[in-house]
Every structure is written in structure tokens, then in C-alpha cells.
Design a protein around this motif. Structure first.
Motif, PDB file in Angstrom:
ATOM      1  N   HIS A  67       0.839  -1.202   0.000  1.00 50.00           N
ATOM      2  CA  HIS A  67       0.000   0.000   0.000  1.00 50.00           C
ATOM      3  C   HIS A  67       0.868   1.245   0.000  1.00 50.00           C
ATOM      4  O   HIS A  67       1.932   1.286   0.619  1.00 50.00           O
ATOM      5  CB  HIS A  67      -0.913   0.003   1.229  1.00 50.00           C
ATOM      6  N   GLU A  68       0.412   2.298  -0.690  1.00 45.27           N
ATOM      7  CA  GLU A  68       1.215   3.512  -0.841  1.00 45.27           C
ATOM      8  C   GLU A  68       1.446   4.265   0.466  1.00 45.27           C
ATOM      9  O   GLU A  68       2.382   5.050   0.566  1.00 45.27           O
ATOM     10  CB  GLU A  68       0.583   4.450  -1.877  1.00 45.27           C
ATOM     11  N   GLU A  69       0.637   4.019   1.472  1.00 42.36           N
ATOM     12  CA  GLU A  69       0.816   4.707   2.741  1.00 42.36           C
ATOM     13  C   GLU A  69       1.519   3.848   3.790  1.00 42.36           C
ATOM     14  O   GLU A  69       1.640   4.255   4.947  1.00 42.36           O
ATOM     15  CB  GLU A  69      -0.528   5.196   3.262  1.00 42.36           C
ATOM     16  N   LYS A 124      -3.296 -10.009   3.633  1.00 45.19           N
ATOM     17  CA  LYS A 124      -3.712  -8.604   3.593  1.00 45.19           C
ATOM     18  C   LYS A 124      -2.745  -7.767   4.427  1.00 45.19           C
ATOM     19  O   LYS A 124      -2.334  -8.158   5.508  1.00 45.19           O
ATOM     20  CB  LYS A 124      -5.122  -8.440   4.162  1.00 45.19           C
ATOM     21  N   TYR A 126      -2.525  -3.502   5.127  1.00 41.17           N
ATOM     22  CA  TYR A 126      -3.148  -2.201   4.854  1.00 41.17           C
ATOM     23  C   TYR A 126      -4.289  -2.359   3.844  1.00 41.17           C
ATOM     24  O   TYR A 126      -4.421  -1.593   2.906  1.00 41.17           O
ATOM     25  CB  TYR A 126      -2.129  -1.190   4.319  1.00 41.17           C
ATOM     26  N   ASP A 127      -5.110  -3.352   4.012  1.00 40.85           N
ATOM     27  CA  ASP A 127      -6.269  -3.641   3.163  1.00 40.85           C
ATOM     28  C   ASP A 127      -5.927  -3.932   1.708  1.00 40.85           C
ATOM     29  O   ASP A 127      -6.765  -3.786   0.821  1.00 40.85           O
ATOM     30  CB  ASP A 127      -7.298  -2.495   3.228  1.00 40.85           C
ATOM     31  N   GLN A 128      -4.694  -4.319   1.434  1.00 41.81           N
ATOM     32  CA  GLN A 128      -4.299  -4.757   0.099  1.00 41.81           C
ATOM     33  C   GLN A 128      -3.621  -6.109   0.208  1.00 41.81           C
ATOM     34  O   GLN A 128      -2.931  -6.387   1.188  1.00 41.81           O
ATOM     35  CB  GLN A 128      -3.335  -3.767  -0.552  1.00 41.81           C
TER      36      GLN A 128
END
Length: 153
Positions: A67-69, A124, A126-128
Motif C-alpha cells: 500500500h502507498e501509505e 492482507k 493495509y487492506d491490500q
């Protein structure tokens, strides 16, 4: 005439291909690919074609779908559960400052890296869904031959 004879022997040659002995070079007489053949391989380091290959310092796991964050601390926490991390590299986009979507995690041994891959691949974060696999994989022998044949054309 003495000057002409000296000049005929003094010829300036530029470039890398004008060494007296092809094996001689600035690194002690060993050229690129031969340099690494000197190291002894252990049973753990050797790998069959199509399998993981060790880098010079350790076993590197490439994690994609990050995830990007996400940040280094969160990744370290997730992958340190399986063994001690030797090195972790999280690439950031220069303009935005966000993660580019992948990370490189280095472990000391093959078993540690394999355990981390098996435990984290498809999970999973960060929800990815992240995917993990070895960063370096040796090509099968058939593919190596076809690559060499293409290069000789």
C-alpha cells in the motif's frame, strides 16, 4: 632516423580492448564474471534451475502490492515475526513521497526467507493483498541456452 624508429614503437591506444593480456585488469587479474566464481558455495547457496538464488549478502524477498501509505516500521513489524531482518528497502516516489508498491526484505538464511514468503504471500496488509517471492530466481537451463543463442546473432 633514431627518432622515427622510436615514434613507430610509441603508439597510443585508447579504450578497454588494448590490454596486453586479456586476463590482466585493475582488480588483480580477475575480470567480472570470474570474480564471483572464486567463492565457495555451500549446499544452502546452490540452487537448481528455476529455484531461488542467493544474492551476495543474503536471501532477498521481493514484496509487491504494498500500500502507498505503508511505512518501514509496519513492514519491519510484519516480516520480523518470522526471523531477524538483515535489511529492508522501501522505495518511495520522489514527487509524491508515497511507496512505489514494492519492498525488498533481506534475510540471512534461505529457511528464514522461505518461511516469510510462505507466511505472507497472499495476505492482507493495509487492506491490500501483498505477494512475496524470491527476488532472484535462476532460469531453467533451456532458457539459458536460448538466451545465449540470441546474443550471438
Amino acid at each position: 632516423m633514431a627518432i622515427d624508429e622510436e615514434r613507430s614503437q610509441l603508439v597510443k591506444k585508447k579504450g578497454h580492448g588494448f590490454q596486453r593480456d586479456l586476463k590482466e585488469s585493475h582488480d588483480g587479474g580477475i575480470r567480472g564474471s570470474e570474480k564471483f566464481e572464486q567463492y565457495e558455495a555451500t549446499e544452502e547457496d546452490t540452487s537448481a534451475p528455476g529455484k531461488a538464488q542467493r544474492s551476495i549478502e543474503g536471501w532477498i524477498v521481493m514484496v509487491t502490492g504494498v500500500h502507498e501509505e505503508a511505512d518501514e516500521d509496519a513492514l519491519t513489524e510484519k516480516f520480523a515475526e518470522y526471523s531477524e531482518i538483515k535489511n529492508l528497502h522501501l522505495n518511495l516516489d520522489r514527487r509524491m513521497g508515497y511507496v512505489k508498491g514494492y519492498a525488498l526484505v533481506e534475510y540471512e538464511t534461505y529457511k528464514e526467507a522461505k518461511m516469510a514468503i510462505e507466511a505472507t504471500n497472499g495476505t492482507k496488509f493495509y487492506d491490500q493483498t501483498i505477494h512475496a517471492n524470491f527476488a532472484f530466481i535462476r532460469m531453467p537451463a533451456q532458457m539459458e541456452r536460448t538466451t545465449e543463442e540470441r546474443g550471438s546473432r
